[in-house]
Design a protein around this motif. Structure first.
Motif, mmCIF file in Angstrom:
data_model
loop_
_atom_site.group_PDB
_atom_site.id
_atom_site.type_symbol
_atom_site.label_atom_id
_atom_site.label_comp_id
_atom_site.label_asym_id
_atom_site.label_seq_id
_atom_site.Cartn_x
_atom_site.Cartn_y
_atom_site.Cartn_z
ATOM 1 N N PRO A 143 17.340 7.748 0.646
ATOM 2 C CA PRO A 143 15.892 7.192 1.392
ATOM 3 C C PRO A 143 15.754 5.919 0.222
ATOM 4 C CG PRO A 143 16.312 9.732 0.455
ATOM 5 C CD PRO A 143 17.508 9.123 0.121
ATOM 6 N N ARG A 144 14.356 5.102 1.799
ATOM 7 C CA ARG A 144 13.921 4.358 1.520
ATOM 8 C C ARG A 144 12.808 4.294 1.123
ATOM 9 N NH1 ARG A 144 17.991 3.488 4.041
ATOM 10 N NH2 ARG A 144 17.413 3.377 5.574
ATOM 11 N N CYS A 145 11.618 3.636 0.693
ATOM 12 C CA CYS A 145 10.261 3.807 0.989
ATOM 13 C C CYS A 145 8.856 2.636 1.060
ATOM 14 C CB CYS A 145 9.451 4.606 0.345
ATOM 15 S SG CYS A 145 9.326 6.916 -0.228
ATOM 16 N N LEU A 146 8.140 2.536 1.916
ATOM 17 C CA LEU A 146 7.304 1.613 1.909
ATOM 18 C C LEU A 146 5.692 1.852 2.437
ATOM 19 C CD1 LEU A 146 9.168 -0.673 4.837
ATOM 20 C CD2 LEU A 146 9.718 -1.060 2.090
ATOM 21 N N LEU A 147 5.298 1.334 1.307
ATOM 22 C CA LEU A 147 3.640 1.064 1.263
ATOM 23 C C LEU A 147 3.292 0.796 2.114
ATOM 24 C CD1 LEU A 147 1.065 2.492 0.494
ATOM 25 C CD2 LEU A 147 0.307 0.530 -1.731
ATOM 26 N N LEU A 148 2.604 0.750 2.851
ATOM 27 C CA LEU A 148 1.288 -0.556 4.429
ATOM 28 C C LEU A 148 0.233 0.394 4.192
ATOM 29 C CD1 LEU A 148 4.302 1.242 6.562
ATOM 30 C CD2 LEU A 148 4.282 -0.886 6.917
ATOM 31 N N ALA A 149 -0.566 -1.119 3.326
ATOM 32 C CA ALA A 149 -2.519 -1.146 3.303
ATOM 33 C C ALA A 149 -2.821 -1.816 4.658
ATOM 34 C CB ALA A 149 -2.391 -2.020 1.649
ATOM 35 N N GLU A 150 -4.198 -1.171 4.760
ATOM 36 C CA GLU A 150 -4.107 -1.933 5.930
ATOM 37 C C GLU A 150 -5.717 -2.857 4.939
ATOM 38 O OE1 GLU A 150 -9.073 -0.576 7.060
ATOM 39 O OE2 GLU A 150 -7.490 0.157 8.347
#
Length: 93
Positions: free
Chosen positions: A73-80
């Motif tokens: 698995p992999r995770c990304l943070l996308l902030a406004e």
């Protein structure tokens, strides 16, 4: 077989941690500053987008996008307001 993968990033003075539990019914749980702010079940190996808020003034909407599989698995943070996604580093616990 169920397995837990942990990811973390410090962003704008806040701690964002994601736990991805793989297996028959994959689940993604997100903590911001140690408090659960998002939880979502995945369907098979499809990516999951968990909406969260960072406790800034005013609150900043963000999304943790988890790729459950295939593979690790992999995770990304996308902030406004931030055009680039941030890779969440894997953590061993």
């Amino acid at each position: 077989m169920r397995r837990r993968h942990h990811f973390h990033i410090d962003y704008r003075g806040h701690s964002v941690t994601a736990t991805v539990e793989t297996g028959l019914r994959p689940v993604v749980e997100v903590l911001v500053d140690g408090k659960e702010t998002g939880h979502m079940a995945a369907r098979e190996d499809r990516p999951v987008a968990v909406p969260i808020e960072l406790p800034t003034d005013p609150p900043t909407p963000a999304t943790v996008r988890a790729t459950v599989g295939p593979g690790v698995p992999r995770c990304l943070l996308l902030a406004e307001g931030d055009p680039d996604p941030h890779v969440m580093a894997p953590r061993m616990y």
